[in-house]
Design an enzyme around this catalytic site. Structure first.
Site, PDB file in Angstrom:
ATOM      1  N   ASP A 113       1.339  -1.228   0.134  1.00  0.00           N
ATOM      2  CA  ASP A 113      -0.042   0.169  -0.094  1.00  0.00           C
ATOM      3  C   ASP A 113       1.281   1.021  -0.175  1.00  0.00           C
ATOM      4  OD1 ASP A 113      -2.381  -1.352  -0.533  1.00  0.00           O
ATOM      5  OD2 ASP A 113      -3.101  -0.773   1.955  1.00  0.00           O
ATOM      6  N   HIS A 143      -3.664  -1.882  -2.991  1.00  0.00           N
ATOM      7  CA  HIS A 143      -3.576  -1.146  -3.410  1.00  0.00           C
ATOM      8  C   HIS A 143      -2.504  -1.112  -5.060  1.00  0.00           C
ATOM      9  CE1 HIS A 143      -6.537   1.814  -1.422  1.00  0.00           C
ATOM     10  NE2 HIS A 143      -6.374   0.587  -0.903  1.00  0.00           N
TER      11      HIS A 143
END
Lengths: 383, 459
Positions: free
Chosen positions: B83, B116
């Site tokens: 992330d 992500h």
């Protein structure tokens, strides 16, 4: 930074969820700054710009919600003519909870004693579409709807009313003669009155004057019809004593006892934890002040506040995290959760627990309309 | 254009100043990074000492603060648990800097994939838009996504010391010095603030009385307003009997690092090694779960409200750790207001490294330092420059800690247990853990854009 600044009420009120009153919904170049003559300074102008930015965010958030299927509101995009930007799932969820929570309270009110006429007064309504949605949903209910806002906001709203047949065709009354066609209003109109829908161009602070000046006349505001006052991110921008006086004007002058009156508030809470402190400081950098946030920091303070206004028959409050969990049915939760993948649960919880809905009522007569309307609506135990 | 050698150093310098590098250099960098990453297994082996970091989310200036607090690359050995991008305003600079450092110092920094690091998620949460805005085309986003597909799925840290040597850093202002454990005791947990001042210590064998108070007064994060802290009424019988906690094992097990958590399809680390990871993160399956799942106070497995991955309970973690000879799982993925949170009797920890997440949440961040086992080294310098723990180093982990499974005094400090869990009843010696907690970089250095790209609040 802004402790020394006096909030510019006009611009602050324009920032409610309804969306921008200026610069949208009308072609560029049309005059929309004429009103700024009152004490306009460079700092005011900057603040206007900042707030205009948040307005567009708010209106866009609403359209985003509608386009993704969170909310059904065919009117939202009529007030937001810019291309919609898709908002983060977190914000869509929050907008959904807020709107559906208030819808729940309003729906329960309108469906209780359906034969009784009902009155709704939306404070700082901006470009809120609730009236039009209610007309669709309850075509046979006798609703008198009032919106109060500053002239800039009401003028912008009327421009949209005139422009979109979907809007002005909703203004015909169930019972009475045909209402004035908004198309017949002069171009710079800031007020509109009809038996069902009224737009009052008014500075709310004028309802809180100290001297003996009588409260301004609000045409078609009925003193004896059960009335729901709505403040969705509106009164939070005023000082607490001013808010008290405004409420006193409604409860004692406009709709004196025993008229049943209720108030529904939607606003932030918990200013003193890490998230709350960050919220205050972030909003200050955008010239947004929330005076009553510190006065009523928790749910208990909100209830006490409602009691002090004279809502003696019931006061309730719940944060929007509780409302998502408790008010929204499992099937609806599943539907909403399926709209977008949400990868921000911890943050969503934080955000939702920093906003609350608080509602209180004075039932007055024998009908106990508000108590019956809201007896099944759960409130939060703690706080 | 090549990006080897001095060009790479130039790119690093430029990115450290938060200035994007030209598109052709990004292409070259990503190509080199892929060549490097393709050689890594799905589970990268990492030797302690190492500093483990959680989500960054494009908060570039806070990443700089992280390096200030934790030491610079290559002096400090880093492991980032994914992330890197989305949400913050500087995903591009943050990720490219980490990638440059990876290419420049491949043995000193490990990057694993977060949920992500995905084409689909970055188009919703900001990285795609940021690339488009900064380069005028999606090319750079495409190059980066190709790198994402090659990032490892996890890391296995071995050789971590079982106990910390106390830093000789000053005691933080709010810390009650009397509450710190005896300096001679074996330190299992220590928390330092961004200036290297001791906020509290937790001794492995001390009675808990002596080390709870410090946390109570010094933890900068008040009780988390996130989901109420699950009550920890003691894990009586929850797997505590399953472990051979005998004196034959006195070293610590390995530490598995993964972005999200466990998967019902994965019962051994070897099964992670067998996955074909070089693809977009799938919507389901083992690879998806590793990046999306969360620990929760449930029994067994549960459905995740995120719509991907699963929830897993203490029993799952304890069983997995036992089976794979792990003492700890370190993961990221969830905002924690205090920066870190140990759960399930310290068998799993969440590390969160994005302070004041999204410039809105008001949380602090943390990084986790694991020291090197002393069996072959003795004293390992923490090459943290002049900042940090006052020059304290990792001293030998003393490997002869007595068996302390006999149920030490219950930890009566709720806030302590909310962050640390109850480590008294672990089934396996965890590594010594030093958490460095830090706040967001000062506003003026952050250079926040005047216009916010999203509506932060409901107005």
């Amino acid at each position: 930074m802004a402790a020394q600044e006096i909030p510019n009420l006009k611009t602050l009120l324009a920032s409610r969820r309804g969306g921008p009153p200026r610069g949208r919904g009308r072609p560029r170049g049309l005059p929309h700054t004429a009103h700024q003559g009152s004490g306009s300074t460079t700092s005011d102008a900057l603040r206007d710009n900042a707030v205009r930015g948040t307005d567009q965010d708010a209106a866009g958030s609403r359209v985003s919600c509608v386009e993704l299927g969170y909310l059904h509101d065919p009117y939202a995009r009529l007030f937001a003519t810019q291309a919609a930007t898709r908002r983060l799932p977190l914000l869509n969820r929050g907008t959904y909870v807020r709107t559906s929570a208030i819808d729940t309270l309003v729906d329960n009110f309108l469906t209780t004693a359906p034969a009784t006429p009902k009155q709704i007064v939306s404070l700082g309504a901006g470009t809120d579409t609730r009236f039009f949605r209610l007309r669709d949903k309850y075509p046979d209910t006798h609703i008198v709807y009032h919106e109060i806002d500053f002239p800039t906001n009401t003028a912008a709203k009327l421009v949209n009313l005139q422009r979109h047949p979907q809007l002005h065709s909703k203004l015909s009354s169930v019972s009475s003669k045909a209402p004035p066609n908004p198309l017949s209003l002069p171009p710079a109109a800031t007020t509109y009155h009809s038996p069902t829908y009224n737009i009052h161009s008014l500075d709310l602070r004028s309802l809180a004057s100290d001297d003996d000046t009588p409260a301004p006349m609000l045409p078609n505001l009925d003193p004896s019809t059960p009335t729901l006052l709505l403040s969705e991110m509106c009164l939070i921008y005023l000082q607490a004593p001013v808010v008290s006086k405004i409420l006193a004007t409604f409860l004692q002058t406009y709709m004196p006892a025993p008229t049943p009156v209720a108030l529904v508030l939607y606003e932030p809470i918990l200013p003193n934890d890490a998230f709350g402190r960050t919220m205050i400081s972030n909003l200050l950098t955008r010239n947004i002040h929330l005076p009553t946030l510190l006065t009523y920091p928790e749910l208990g303070d909100q209830r006490q506040r409602l009691r002090s206004y004279g809502f003696s028959d019931g006061v309730r409050a719940a944060d929007t995290r509780f409302i998502w969990r408790d008010w929204v049915s499992e099937a609806e939760k599943e539907r909403v959760a399926g709209l977008e993948m949400l990868d921000e649960h911890e943050e969503l919880d934080l955000l939702l627990m920093h906003y609350c809905v608080a509602w209180g009522w004075r039932d007055g007569g024998e009908e106990h309309v508000f108590e019956r309307a809201w007896k099944g609506v759960g409130e939060q135990e703690d706080g | 254009m090549s990006i080897g050698g001095s060009d790479l150093d130039k790119a690093i310098t430029q990115l450290r100043a938060c200035r994007p590098i030209p598109e052709n250099q990004v292409r070259e960098l990503c190509y080199k990074a892929r060549e490097l990453l393709i050689e890594e297994g799905n589970v990268v082996g990492v030797d302690a000492p190492v500093t483990i970091c959680g989500d960054i989310h494009g908060q570039f200036h806070d990443l700089m603060e992280l390096f200030r607090v934790g030491g610079d690359v290559p002096d400090t050995n880093y492991l980032f648990m994914g992330d890197f991008v989305d949400r913050g305003f500087y995903s591009l600079e943050s990720f490219l800097l980490l990638l440059c450092l990876k290419v420049r110092y491949p043995d000193r920094i490990t990057l694993i994939r977060g949920n992500h690091e995905s084409r689909q998620i970055t188009t919703v949460y900001g990285f795609y838009d940021e690339c488009l805005r900064k380069y005028g085309s999606a090319n750079v986003w495409r190059y980066c996504c190709e790198v994402f597909d090659y990032l490892a799925l996890g890391a296995l840290v071995s050789g971590a010391a079982t106990s910390l040597s106390p830093t000789d850093g000053p005691i933080a202002d709010n810390t009650n010095i009397d509450s710190l454990p005896d300096p001679d005791s074996e330190i299992e947990i220590e928390t330092l603030n961004a200036n290297g001042e001791i906020m509290y210590r937790y001794a492995r064998n001390s009675d808990s009385q002596s080390n709870t108070a410090s946390q109570g007064t010094s933890n900068p994060a008040s009780s988390s307003p996130i989901a109420p802290t699950p009550s920890r009424t003691g894990p009586a019988g929850t797997g505590a009997t399953s472990s051979a906690n005998g004196s034959s094992r006195n070293d610590t097990g390995a530490v598995l690092c993964v972005h999200g958590g466990l998967s019902p399809l994965i019962d051994t680390i070897d099964k992670i090694r067998l996955l074909d990871r070089k693809q977009e993160v799938p919507h389901e399956g083992a690879m998806c779960d590793l990046l999306w799942s969360d620990p929760d106070e449930i029994d067994g497995w549960g459905l995740s409200p995120r719509g991907a991955g699963f929830l897993f309970g203490a029993d799952i973690v304890k069983c997995f750790n036992h089976k794979n000879d792990l003492s700890l799982i370190a993961r990221a993925h969830q905002l924690v207001m205090e920066g870190f949170k140990e759960m399930f009797e310290s068998t799993i920890v969440t590390v969160w490294s994005a302070p004041n997440y999204c410039y809105r949440c008001g949380n602090v961040a943390a990084i986790l330092e694991l020291g090197e086992d002393g069996s072959n080294a003795g004293f390992v310098r923490r090459s943290n420059g002049e900042r940090g723990g006052g020059g304290g180093g990792w001293v030998l982990g003393s490997n002869d800690g007595p068996n302390r499974n006999g149920g030490g005094g219950p930890n009566d400090n709720r806030r302590l247990s909310s962050v640390l869990g109850d480590s008294m009843q672990r089934t396996r010696d965890g590594p010594g853990r030093r958490y460095r907690v830090f706040e967001a970089a000062p506003q003026d250095s952050r250079g926040m854009p005047a216009k916010k790209p999203v509506a932060d609040y409901f107005l």
